[in-house]
Design an enzyme around this catalytic site. Structure first.
Site, PDB file in Angstrom:
ATOM      1  N   GLU A 172      50.545   2.494 -49.507  1.00  0.00           N
ATOM      2  CA  GLU A 172      49.158   2.583 -49.031  1.00  0.00           C
ATOM      3  C   GLU A 172      48.115   2.639 -50.155  1.00  0.00           C
ATOM      4  OE1 GLU A 172      51.415   3.418 -46.865  1.00  0.00           O
ATOM      5  OE2 GLU A 172      50.590   2.921 -44.905  1.00  0.00           O
ATOM      6  N   TYR A 174      48.091   4.608 -52.872  1.00  0.00           N
ATOM      7  CA  TYR A 174      47.911   5.889 -53.572  1.00  0.00           C
ATOM      8  C   TYR A 174      48.509   5.807 -54.988  1.00  0.00           C
ATOM      9  CZ  TYR A 174      46.336   7.841 -49.131  1.00  0.00           C
ATOM     10  OH  TYR A 174      45.623   8.096 -47.992  1.00  0.00           O
ATOM     11  N   ARG A 222      58.402   6.462 -49.499  1.00  0.00           N
ATOM     12  CA  ARG A 222      57.648   5.478 -48.718  1.00  0.00           C
ATOM     13  C   ARG A 222      57.238   4.341 -49.631  1.00  0.00           C
ATOM     14  NH1 ARG A 222      53.277   6.089 -43.850  1.00  0.00           N
ATOM     15  NH2 ARG A 222      53.516   3.945 -43.239  1.00  0.00           N
ATOM     16  N   HIS A 260      44.877   1.049 -48.512  1.00  0.00           N
ATOM     17  CA  HIS A 260      43.694   1.398 -47.716  1.00  0.00           C
ATOM     18  C   HIS A 260      42.534   0.450 -47.984  1.00  0.00           C
ATOM     19  CE1 HIS A 260      45.335   4.759 -45.699  1.00  0.00           C
ATOM     20  NE2 HIS A 260      45.513   5.483 -46.772  1.00  0.00           N
ATOM     21  N   ARG A 319      50.862   8.178 -34.845  1.00  0.00           N
ATOM     22  CA  ARG A 319      49.865   8.351 -33.787  1.00  0.00           C
ATOM     23  C   ARG A 319      50.499   8.471 -32.391  1.00  0.00           C
ATOM     24  NH1 ARG A 319      46.343   3.290 -34.932  1.00  0.00           N
ATOM     25  NH2 ARG A 319      48.440   2.465 -35.116  1.00  0.00           N
ATOM     26  N   GLN A 347      40.145   6.161 -32.880  1.00  0.00           N
ATOM     27  CA  GLN A 347      38.846   6.790 -32.646  1.00  0.00           C
ATOM     28  C   GLN A 347      38.836   8.300 -32.863  1.00  0.00           C
ATOM     29  OE1 GLN A 347      37.696   3.974 -29.152  1.00  0.00           O
ATOM     30  NE2 GLN A 347      36.172   5.569 -29.230  1.00  0.00           N
TER      31      GLN A 347
HETATM   32  P1  NAP Z   1      25.806   1.089 -26.497  1.00  0.00           P
HETATM   33  O1  NAP Z   1      26.717   1.280 -27.644  1.00  0.00           O
HETATM   34  O2  NAP Z   1      24.854   2.149 -26.147  1.00  0.00           O
HETATM   35  O3  NAP Z   1      25.036  -0.270 -26.779  1.00  0.00           O
HETATM   36  C1  NAP Z   1      24.153  -0.847 -25.888  1.00  0.00           C
HETATM   37  C2  NAP Z   1      23.172  -1.665 -26.689  1.00  0.00           C
HETATM   38  O4  NAP Z   1      22.267  -2.244 -25.788  1.00  0.00           O
HETATM   39  C3  NAP Z   1      22.400  -0.785 -27.624  1.00  0.00           C
HETATM   40  O5  NAP Z   1      22.951  -0.902 -28.908  1.00  0.00           O
HETATM   41  C4  NAP Z   1      20.966  -1.280 -27.495  1.00  0.00           C
HETATM   42  O6  NAP Z   1      20.668  -1.972 -28.689  1.00  0.00           O
HETATM   43  C5  NAP Z   1      20.987  -2.231 -26.335  1.00  0.00           C
HETATM   44  N1  NAP Z   1      20.055  -1.788 -25.309  1.00  0.00           N
HETATM   45  C6  NAP Z   1      19.927  -0.563 -24.762  1.00  0.00           C
HETATM   46  N2  NAP Z   1      18.959  -0.547 -23.842  1.00  0.00           N
HETATM   47  C7  NAP Z   1      18.464  -1.796 -23.802  1.00  0.00           C
HETATM   48  C8  NAP Z   1      17.421  -2.401 -23.054  1.00  0.00           C
HETATM   49  N3  NAP Z   1      16.728  -1.712 -22.169  1.00  0.00           N
HETATM   50  N4  NAP Z   1      17.177  -3.695 -23.284  1.00  0.00           N
HETATM   51  C9  NAP Z   1      17.884  -4.411 -24.161  1.00  0.00           C
HETATM   52  N5  NAP Z   1      18.856  -3.875 -24.913  1.00  0.00           N
HETATM   53  C10 NAP Z   1      19.146  -2.590 -24.727  1.00  0.00           C
HETATM   54  O7  NAP Z   1      26.598   0.782 -25.179  1.00  0.00           O
HETATM   55  P2  NAP Z   1      27.830  -0.159 -24.939  1.00  0.00           P
HETATM   56  O8  NAP Z   1      27.912  -1.254 -25.920  1.00  0.00           O
HETATM   57  O9  NAP Z   1      27.738  -0.499 -23.514  1.00  0.00           O
HETATM   58  O10 NAP Z   1      29.041   0.782 -25.182  1.00  0.00           O
HETATM   59  C11 NAP Z   1      29.224   1.926 -24.357  1.00  0.00           C
HETATM   60  C12 NAP Z   1      30.060   2.951 -25.099  1.00  0.00           C
HETATM   61  O11 NAP Z   1      31.347   2.477 -25.290  1.00  0.00           O
HETATM   62  C13 NAP Z   1      29.474   3.281 -26.444  1.00  0.00           C
HETATM   63  O12 NAP Z   1      29.592   4.654 -26.677  1.00  0.00           O
HETATM   64  C14 NAP Z   1      30.350   2.558 -27.366  1.00  0.00           C
HETATM   65  O13 NAP Z   1      30.445   3.198 -28.622  1.00  0.00           O
HETATM   66  C15 NAP Z   1      31.670   2.594 -26.640  1.00  0.00           C
HETATM   67  N6  NAP Z   1      32.472   1.468 -27.090  1.00  0.00           N
HETATM   68  C16 NAP Z   1      33.058   1.544 -28.291  1.00  0.00           C
HETATM   69  C17 NAP Z   1      33.780   0.500 -28.768  1.00  0.00           C
HETATM   70  C18 NAP Z   1      34.456   0.585 -30.101  1.00  0.00           C
HETATM   71  O14 NAP Z   1      34.850  -0.393 -30.628  1.00  0.00           O
HETATM   72  N7  NAP Z   1      34.608   1.736 -30.657  1.00  0.00           N
HETATM   73  C19 NAP Z   1      33.894  -0.658 -28.019  1.00  0.00           C
HETATM   74  C20 NAP Z   1      33.278  -0.700 -26.779  1.00  0.00           C
HETATM   75  C21 NAP Z   1      32.545   0.354 -26.329  1.00  0.00           C
HETATM   76  P3  NAP Z   1      19.175  -2.288 -29.109  1.00  0.00           P
HETATM   77  O15 NAP Z   1      18.327  -1.197 -28.529  1.00  0.00           O
HETATM   78  O16 NAP Z   1      19.154  -2.337 -30.588  1.00  0.00           O
HETATM   79  O17 NAP Z   1      18.868  -3.613 -28.533  1.00  0.00           O
HETATM   80 FE1  SF4 Z   2      46.386   6.625 -30.932  1.00  0.00          FE
HETATM   81 FE2  SF4 Z   2      43.756   6.409 -30.521  1.00  0.00          FE
HETATM   82 FE3  SF4 Z   2      45.063   8.705 -30.103  1.00  0.00          FE
HETATM   83 FE4  SF4 Z   2      44.671   7.844 -32.569  1.00  0.00          FE
HETATM   84  S1  SF4 Z   2      43.092   8.453 -31.143  1.00  0.00           S
HETATM   85  S2  SF4 Z   2      46.553   8.691 -31.743  1.00  0.00           S
HETATM   86  S3  SF4 Z   2      44.933   5.689 -32.282  1.00  0.00           S
HETATM   87  S4  SF4 Z   2      45.309   6.811 -28.982  1.00  0.00           S
END
Ligand code: NAP
Ligand code: SF4
Length: 671
Positions: A172, A174, A222, A260, A319, A347
């Site tokens: 990894e 290290y 490892r 990493h 995990r 996450q």
């Molecule tokens: P979000 O992260 O809150 O993003 C929604 C986006 O829409 C905002 O970034 C905003 O950007 C835009 N928005 C908000 N109100 C708006 C409006 N009235 N008009 C136009 N644009 C607007 O919500 P999400 O993408 O639906 O995700 C939901 C949750 O799931 C979040 O907590 C996210 O972190 C999580 N999630 C995480 C992952 C991951 O990969 N970790 C993947 C999917 C979902 P602007 O205001 O800049 O336009």
């Molecule tokens: Fe697996 Fe996600 Fe839990 Fe980490 S947080 S142990 S990646 S399910």
């Protein structure tokens, strides 16, 4: 614990194995993970409880997070170390707890080298890592000698602390890996230069460690199979090192993939399951000590098939054991379908660790909180109604049933899952289907009264002792002129397959879902594991040093423009350890990214924007709205302050499955 049935589906995985003086009850190794509980002695009781729960769940061998052999090897200031007899004696609390549950535990000795997050970092040479703030000092020749002895001392102390084995972290990226690769070792003394000299440090570490603990104490090393960085080790070097390590006294070779700082994802969900098994098999064919497979293995079926195919002798899963401490016990009892599968999201585990927070698990919020988030059996003969079967509702219902409440789960739609169903449609997030499978099965086993297609009303709910409202969210429809144009669809329609977007698509909103939808729109569903490797530039390590070659361009299925109003770069809010890979996929897929936009109008010409004061039209067939969500709170009223509201129904902003599942579980723990 239940005995393994004679007709177990996992006969290889559950077979014992002897490693030096140690016989393991099965081939499942809980791989090393830094949880944050290692760094302070006041957390030792919690660490002991965390490991004891996994030992009780039947895992063959546990490997701790990394402990530095000296202060320069710390991962961060005042991080975990094994340097004194007093520290070793304190670890008895951990080793005793594991042994009382019939388990075995190894201490991992890890010198961070230039990955340390502190100003005293050292390495083979003075070469800063692209992911570190601190430039290392090159160890002096005497410093190298002393460090090798420090490793040996840590190994000896681990034995005194009651550990059954030690793992020496050589992968990894290290310190040990830094000595091995030309990328980070340009020394001109006896510890650098030729490949042979670069190998001297790990060999010296192992020889000295072996002397310290005698011939039979299990020493795991490892080894980095694929460095996945430029100027990484060649395959010949890896095999030569492995053979020399055997001679030097290593009992087992565990396998690591990627430094990493490598820009190839190795463990997150988008990495195909079992992607690295061939590399492990190649090493196994070349050596005679047992070899342990690791990385992106998360089910007993996959682990069994790796062993049955003779590709490894043990399987390491870190995990997955965070996600389900009873992984092995369930496999033994042929209840594999009840395993809470790790979905490789990072996450709550690695994203926490790399943000200096205690690790936990998205699908198991009790992980690393075993002593505080306790779901004890209730003595109350109470009924619990849960409204909504998304992540928050499912976790509430299962936790309440596990506590012994009589649970009824109401779900308006015909299916369980809510937002899980949408998430599992995203390429590289298919593992969410396993979370849904887990909850579905647990509801069944626990006898929860599941009422699909049933909308609960206040009168019905009033009959229950406790009510948990998890009615979730609906996608937000922003007030853009023309939002009712036929080209406008919601992300839920796309991910649920109700609408198939045309070739040119604008995505409004670039949060987690906007990024996911852009990936969905451009991804070729026929992509194989070989294609995935080619897109990330993973090549044959016997041809390409470090296993890294040129990336093959992707052929995106659609032209996508991803837009947000914020002026920050798109994707900055994504997970710390996975966001970079999602951002890279967007780039590789030719997604046009627009920040700082104002939405003016949607009409037949497309989506009209103003960016930097300039008007432009994005000509598209569809506009997919990913503008966040709003809570569904029909059942939330001041008249029922005693009803609990969880998940998106509570707060929709930045809702994710991690928060929803945790909140559902916590509410039930307090009932
Ligand atoms: P979000 O992260 O809150 O993003 C929604 C986006 O829409 C905002 O970034 C905003 O950007 C835009 N928005 C908000 N109100 C708006 C409006 N009235 N008009 C136009 N644009 C607007 O919500 P999400 O993408 O639906 O995700 C939901 C949750 O799931 C979040 O907590 C996210 O972190 C999580 N999630 C995480 C992952 C991951 O990969 N970790 C993947 C999917 C979902 P602007 O205001 O800049 O336009
Ligand atoms: Fe697996 Fe996600 Fe839990 Fe980490 S947080 S142990 S990646 S399910």
């Amino acid at each position: 614990m239940t005995a393994t049935p004679a007709t177990s589906p996992y006969p290889h995985l559950l077979a014992p194995i002897t490693l030096g003086s140690l016989t393991l009850r099965n081939r499942v190794v809980m791989g090393s993970m830094h949880t944050g509980l290692e760094d302070s002695r006041r957390h030792l009781p919690e660490l002991a409880a965390f490991f004891a729960e996994r030992a009780r769940g039947g895992v063959g061998l546990i490997v701790t997070g990394g402990y530095a052999p000296n202060k320069r090897g710390w991962l961060k200031p005042l991080a975990s170390e094994m340097t004194t007899r007093l520290q070793a004696m304190r670890h008895r609390e951990v080793t005793d707890a594991v042994h009382e549950e019939g388990g075995a535990i190894a201490l991992q000795v890890l010198h961070a080298g230039r990955y340390g997050y502190h100003p005293f970092v050292v390495s083979a040479s003075k070469r800063k890592s692209p992911i570190s703030l601190f430039t290392p000092r090159a160890l002096s020749t005497r410093g190298v000698e002393r460090t090798a002895s420090d490793f040996a001392r840590a190994v000896g102390l681990a034995e005194k602390a009651g550990y059954d084995a030690v793992e020496i972290m050589g992968s990894e990226g290290y310190l040990i890996n830094q000595f091995l690769a030309a990328r980070t070792n340009d020394r001109t003394d006896a510890w650098g230069g030729s490949a042979e000299k670069r190998m001297r440090f790990p060999l010296e570490v192992v020889r000295r460690a072996r002397q310290e603990v005698g011939p039979d104490f299990p020493l795991i090393y490892r080894i980095s199979l694929l460095d996945l960085v430029e100027d990484g080790q060649t395959w010949d070097e890896v095999v030569t090192l492995a053979l020399l390590l055997e001679e030097a006294g290593v009992t087992v070779l565990n396998t690591g993939i990627g430094w990493h700082e490598a820009r190839v994802p190795t463990i997150i969900t988008q990495v195909p399951r079992g992607a690295w098994r061939e590399a492990t098999a190649r090493l196994k064919a070349a050596v005679s000590v047992p070899v342990c497979a690791s990385n992106r293995i998360n089910t007993p079926e996959l682990a069994e098939s790796i062993l049955a195919d003779g590709q490894a002798d043990l399987v390491s899963m870190a995990r997955p054991l965070l996600a389900d401490p009873d992984f092995v016990a369930k496999a033994m009892a042929d209840r594999g379908d009840e395993i809470n599968t790790c979905i490789a999201c990072n996450q709550a585990c690695l994203d926490h660790t790399f943000s200096n927070k205690r690790a936990s698990c998205l699908v198991n919020p009790r992980a690393c909180h075993e002593t505080t988030l306790v779901l004890g059996r209730t003595r109350r003969a109470a009924s619990v109604a849960v409204v909504g079967a998304g992540p928050a509702g499912l976790s509430s219902a299962v936790a309440a049933a596990e506590r012994g409440f009589a649970v009824t789960l109401f779900e308006k739609s015909a299916e369980l899952g809510g937002q899980f169903r949408l998430a599992m449609a995203v390429p590289g997030k298919e593992d969410f289907a396993d979370t849904l499978r887990y909850y579905t099965r647990r509801l069944d086993v626990l006898g929860v009264d599941v009422r699909l297609g049933t909308e609960a009303d206040e009168a019905t709910l009033a009959a229950y002792d406790e009510v948990i409202v998890a009615s979730g969210v609906v996608p937000r429809l922003p007030a853009i002129p023309g939002i009712d144009h036929p080209s406008v669809v919601s992300y839920a329609d796309v991910l649920a397959g109700r609408v198939v977007p045309g070739h040119r698509v604008a995505v409004v909103g670039a949060g987690g879902i906007g990024v996911d939808v852009s990936v969905w729109l451009t991804h070729d569903p026929a992509e194989t594991t070989d294609d995935w490797m080619a897109h990330w530039g993973v090549g044959d390590p016997s041809v390409h040093p470090g296993g890294l070659t040129e990336r093959k361009a992707r052929s995106p299925l659609r032209e996508v423009t991803l837009i947000q109003r914020k002026t920050t770069p798109i994707g900055v809010g994504l997970g710390k350890t996975s966001g970079w890979a999602h951002r890279a996929v967007l780039k590789q897929s030719g997604v046009t990214q627009v920040s700082g936009a104002t939405y003016d109008l949607i009409d037949d010409a497309g989506l009209h924007l103003t960016v930097d004061g300039e008007h432009r039209v994005v000509e598209v067939d569809h506009v997919v709205v990913c503008a966040g969500q709003e809570s569904v709170r029909d059942l939330v009223s001041d008249a029922r302050p005693d009803w609990y509201v969880v998940g998106g129904a509570d707060v929709a902003a930045e809702l994710d499955a991690k928060r929803a599942i945790k909140q559902g579980t916590e509410v039930v723990a307090g009932l």
